[in-house]
Design a protein around this motif. Structure first.
Motif, PDB file in Angstrom:
ATOM      1  N   TRP A  24      89.970 -55.197  61.826  1.00 62.12           N
ATOM      2  CA  TRP A  24      89.942 -56.646  62.023  1.00 62.12           C
ATOM      3  C   TRP A  24      88.831 -57.032  62.985  1.00 62.12           C
ATOM      4  CZ3 TRP A  24      93.368 -59.444  59.071  1.00 62.12           C
ATOM      5  CH2 TRP A  24      94.301 -58.674  58.384  1.00 62.12           C
ATOM      6  N   ASP A  25      88.476 -58.298  62.989  1.00 64.67           N
ATOM      7  CA  ASP A  25      87.415 -58.780  63.871  1.00 64.67           C
ATOM      8  C   ASP A  25      87.851 -58.811  65.333  1.00 64.67           C
ATOM      9  OD1 ASP A  25      89.153 -60.905  63.346  1.00 64.67           O
ATOM     10  OD2 ASP A  25      87.577 -62.415  63.423  1.00 64.67           O
ATOM     11  N   THR A  26      89.144 -58.728  65.578  1.00 72.39           N
ATOM     12  CA  THR A  26      89.656 -58.618  66.950  1.00 72.39           C
ATOM     13  C   THR A  26      90.598 -57.426  67.002  1.00 72.39           C
ATOM     14  OG1 THR A  26      91.495 -60.111  66.477  1.00 72.39           O
ATOM     15  CG2 THR A  26      89.517 -61.099  67.436  1.00 72.39           C
ATOM     16  N   PRO A  27      90.533 -56.649  68.074  1.00 74.64           N
ATOM     17  CA  PRO A  27      91.399 -55.470  68.165  1.00 74.64           C
ATOM     18  C   PRO A  27      92.898 -55.794  68.073  1.00 74.64           C
ATOM     19  CG  PRO A  27      89.665 -55.358  69.811  1.00 74.64           C
ATOM     20  CD  PRO A  27      89.585 -56.724  69.173  1.00 74.64           C
ATOM     21  N   ASP A  28      93.298 -56.984  68.507  1.00 79.17           N
ATOM     22  CA  ASP A  28      94.726 -57.324  68.485  1.00 79.17           C
ATOM     23  C   ASP A  28      95.143 -58.124  67.249  1.00 79.17           C
ATOM     24  OD1 ASP A  28      93.635 -59.799  68.981  1.00 79.17           O
ATOM     25  OD2 ASP A  28      94.655 -60.112  70.884  1.00 79.17           O
ATOM     26  N   LEU A  69      83.280 -53.335  63.353  1.00 81.47           N
ATOM     27  CA  LEU A  69      83.876 -52.013  63.157  1.00 81.47           C
ATOM     28  C   LEU A  69      83.249 -50.996  64.107  1.00 81.47           C
ATOM     29  CD1 LEU A  69      85.793 -50.238  61.324  1.00 81.47           C
ATOM     30  CD2 LEU A  69      83.715 -49.673  60.049  1.00 81.47           C
ATOM     31  N   LEU A  70      81.933 -51.087  64.267  1.00 82.20           N
ATOM     32  CA  LEU A  70      81.204 -50.097  65.054  1.00 82.20           C
ATOM     33  C   LEU A  70      81.423 -50.248  66.551  1.00 82.20           C
ATOM     34  CD1 LEU A  70      77.927 -50.257  62.962  1.00 82.20           C
ATOM     35  CD2 LEU A  70      79.663 -48.446  62.920  1.00 82.20           C
ATOM     36  N   ARG A  71      81.578 -51.470  67.002  1.00 80.81           N
ATOM     37  CA  ARG A  71      81.840 -51.749  68.420  1.00 80.81           C
ATOM     38  C   ARG A  71      82.918 -52.822  68.533  1.00 80.81           C
ATOM     39  NH1 ARG A  71      75.835 -51.518  70.363  1.00 80.81           N
ATOM     40  NH2 ARG A  71      75.620 -49.271  70.479  1.00 80.81           N
ATOM     41  N   PRO A  72      84.180 -52.446  68.356  1.00 83.07           N
ATOM     42  CA  PRO A  72      85.267 -53.431  68.394  1.00 83.07           C
ATOM     43  C   PRO A  72      85.257 -54.226  69.695  1.00 83.07           C
ATOM     44  CG  PRO A  72      86.078 -51.308  67.631  1.00 83.07           C
ATOM     45  CD  PRO A  72      84.664 -51.089  68.109  1.00 83.07           C
ATOM     46  N   GLY A  73      85.466 -55.522  69.562  1.00 82.17           N
ATOM     47  CA  GLY A  73      85.543 -56.395  70.727  1.00 82.17           C
ATOM     48  C   GLY A  73      84.216 -56.942  71.209  1.00 82.17           C
ATOM     49  N   ASP A  74      83.100 -56.525  70.606  1.00 84.50           N
ATOM     50  CA  ASP A  74      81.781 -56.993  71.036  1.00 84.50           C
ATOM     51  C   ASP A  74      81.343 -58.181  70.180  1.00 84.50           C
ATOM     52  OD1 ASP A  74      79.280 -57.332  72.142  1.00 84.50           O
ATOM     53  OD2 ASP A  74      78.426 -55.512  71.269  1.00 84.50           O
ATOM     54  N   ASP A  75      81.992 -59.324  70.389  1.00 80.79           N
ATOM     55  CA  ASP A  75      81.677 -60.508  69.590  1.00 80.79           C
ATOM     56  C   ASP A  75      80.240 -60.970  69.789  1.00 80.79           C
ATOM     57  OD1 ASP A  75      84.216 -60.781  68.405  1.00 80.79           O
ATOM     58  OD2 ASP A  75      84.974 -61.739  70.213  1.00 80.79           O
ATOM     59  N   SER A 118      86.682 -71.481  61.718  1.00 79.93           N
ATOM     60  CA  SER A 118      87.976 -70.840  61.928  1.00 79.93           C
ATOM     61  C   SER A 118      88.249 -70.812  63.431  1.00 79.93           C
ATOM     62  CB  SER A 118      87.973 -69.417  61.367  1.00 79.93           C
ATOM     63  OG  SER A 118      87.173 -68.562  62.159  1.00 79.93           O
ATOM     64  N   ALA A 119      89.501 -70.635  63.784  1.00 85.70           N
ATOM     65  CA  ALA A 119      89.869 -70.590  65.203  1.00 85.70           C
ATOM     66  C   ALA A 119      89.096 -69.496  65.924  1.00 85.70           C
ATOM     67  CB  ALA A 119      91.374 -70.391  65.351  1.00 85.70           C
ATOM     68  N   GLN A 120      88.952 -68.339  65.288  1.00 85.03           N
ATOM     69  CA  GLN A 120      88.237 -67.226  65.914  1.00 85.03           C
ATOM     70  C   GLN A 120      86.753 -67.538  66.068  1.00 85.03           C
ATOM     71  OE1 GLN A 120      89.547 -64.764  67.430  1.00 85.03           O
ATOM     72  NE2 GLN A 120      87.690 -63.650  67.913  1.00 85.03           N
ATOM     73  N   SER A 121      86.145 -68.139  65.054  1.00 82.95           N
ATOM     74  CA  SER A 121      84.726 -68.491  65.150  1.00 82.95           C
ATOM     75  C   SER A 121      84.484 -69.527  66.243  1.00 82.95           C
ATOM     76  CB  SER A 121      84.208 -69.012  63.812  1.00 82.95           C
ATOM     77  OG  SER A 121      84.064 -67.958  62.900  1.00 82.95           O
ATOM     78  N   THR A 122      85.424 -70.432  66.414  1.00 84.36           N
ATOM     79  CA  THR A 122      85.321 -71.421  67.484  1.00 84.36           C
ATOM     80  C   THR A 122      85.364 -70.737  68.847  1.00 84.36           C
ATOM     81  OG1 THR A 122      86.335 -73.118  66.106  1.00 84.36           O
ATOM     82  CG2 THR A 122      86.376 -73.496  68.477  1.00 84.36           C
ATOM     83  N   LEU A 123      86.260 -69.779  69.001  1.00 84.45           N
ATOM     84  CA  LEU A 123      86.356 -69.030  70.263  1.00 84.45           C
ATOM     85  C   LEU A 123      85.090 -68.237  70.550  1.00 84.45           C
ATOM     86  CD1 LEU A 123      89.954 -67.494  70.286  1.00 84.45           C
ATOM     87  CD2 LEU A 123      88.974 -69.025  71.987  1.00 84.45           C
ATOM     88  N   THR A 124      84.584 -67.539  69.545  1.00 84.22           N
ATOM     89  CA  THR A 124      83.431 -66.664  69.764  1.00 84.22           C
ATOM     90  C   THR A 124      82.128 -67.431  69.917  1.00 84.22           C
ATOM     91  OG1 THR A 124      83.150 -66.278  67.383  1.00 84.22           O
ATOM     92  CG2 THR A 124      84.503 -64.688  68.618  1.00 84.22           C
ATOM     93  N   LYS A 160      87.270 -66.043  53.928  1.00 83.44           N
ATOM     94  CA  LYS A 160      88.409 -65.661  54.780  1.00 83.44           C
ATOM     95  C   LYS A 160      89.718 -66.096  54.139  1.00 83.44           C
ATOM     96  CE  LYS A 160      85.452 -66.176  58.817  1.00 83.44           C
ATOM     97  NZ  LYS A 160      85.207 -66.826  60.090  1.00 83.44           N
ATOM     98  N   VAL A 161      89.856 -65.846  52.830  1.00 82.90           N
ATOM     99  CA  VAL A 161      91.013 -66.319  52.075  1.00 82.90           C
ATOM    100  C   VAL A 161      91.991 -65.167  51.859  1.00 82.90           C
ATOM    101  CG1 VAL A 161      91.785 -67.395  49.933  1.00 82.90           C
ATOM    102  CG2 VAL A 161      89.560 -68.030  50.918  1.00 82.90           C
TER     103      VAL A 161
END
Length: 186
Positions: A24-28, A69-75, A118-124, A160-161
Motif C-alpha cells: 500500500w502507499d502507506t505502511p498502515d 514499494l522500494l522505500r515505504p513511507g517516503d511520500d 484523494s484524502a491521501q493525496s491531499t495529505l501528501t 483508485k477504484v
C-alpha cells in the motif's frame, strides 16, 4: 532499485510490480483504497485507453508509484526513487514522467484549486512541496513533458477504484519489453 540498484530486466521489473500486490502507499493502509498493484494496472489501463500510441506514457503509469514499494513511507521522495529504479531499463522519458507526476499534482492544485484529490493525496501534497506558486507554474508549463505529466497525474488520481479489474501484470510484459527495447535502440 532493490538494495540501491537499478532494475536491470523486464523479468525483474515484472517481479517487482507483482510484489506490489498487497503493498500500500502507506505502511498502515490508511492511504488510498487500492493496493499498489491494482493502482498501477488501473493507471496504465486509463492511459492505454486515452493515449493508445504512447507506450512510454502507459508504462510510466504502470511504474509511477514503485518508489512506495522500494522505500515505504517516503511520500516526498517516492517519485525520484521510482524514476531512478527504472531509468536504466525503460529510458529517460519514462523516468522523467515518473519524476514529474508529483510536480504535476502540485501544478494541478495551483491551476485547478477546486480539483478533488484523494484524502491521501491531499495529505501528501504538503510534504511534496504544496501548491505551486506562479513562478513554479510558469516553469512547469514550459517543460516539454508537462502535458504528458499532467495526463499521467490525472490517470493516477482516477486509478483508485476498488474492485475494478483491468487485467494483470503479465498483460503488460510485451509493452514493457517494447519500451525497454526502444529505450536504447541505436
Amino acid at each position: 532499485m532493490r538494495d540501491g540498484r537499478a532494475v536491470r530486466s523486464v523479468a525483474e521489473l515484472v517481479d517487482l510490480l507483482d510484489a506490489c500486490r498487497g503493498a500500500w502507499d502507506t505502511p498502515d493502509r490508511t492511504g488510498d483504497p487500492v493496493d499498489l498493484y491494482d493502482h498501477a494496472l488501473q493507471t496504465a489501463h486509463l492511459l492505454r485507453r486515452s493515449h493508445p500510441a504512447d507506450k512510454e506514457l502507459q508504462v510510466a503509469g504502470l511504474v509511477h508509484d514503485l518508489g512506495h514499494l522500494l522505500r515505504p513511507g517516503d511520500d516526498a521522495g517516492h517519485a525520484e526513487t521510482g524514476a531512478a529504479a527504472v531509468q536504466d531499463l525503460l529510458g529517460a522519458r519514462v523516468a522523467r514522467l515518473v519524476r514529474l507526476h508529483v510536480p504535476a499534482k502540485r501544478y494541478l492544485a495551483a491551476v485547478e484549486p477546486g480539483r478533488a484529490l484523494s484524502a491521501q493525496s491531499t495529505l501528501t501534497l504538503r510534504v511534496q512541496g504544496g501548491v505551486m506558486g506562479p513562478a513554479e507554474v510558469a516553469a512547469f508549463e514550459a517543460d516539454p513533458d508537462a502535458a504528458a505529466a499532467v495526463t499521467l497525474r490525472q490517470a493516477d488520481d482516477a486509478g483508485k477504484v476498488v474492485g475494478l479489474a483491468v487485467g494483470d501484470m503479465e498483460d503488460w510484459r510485451p509493452v514493457l519489453e517494447l519500451v525497454a527495447d526502444r529505450a536504447y535502440a541505436p
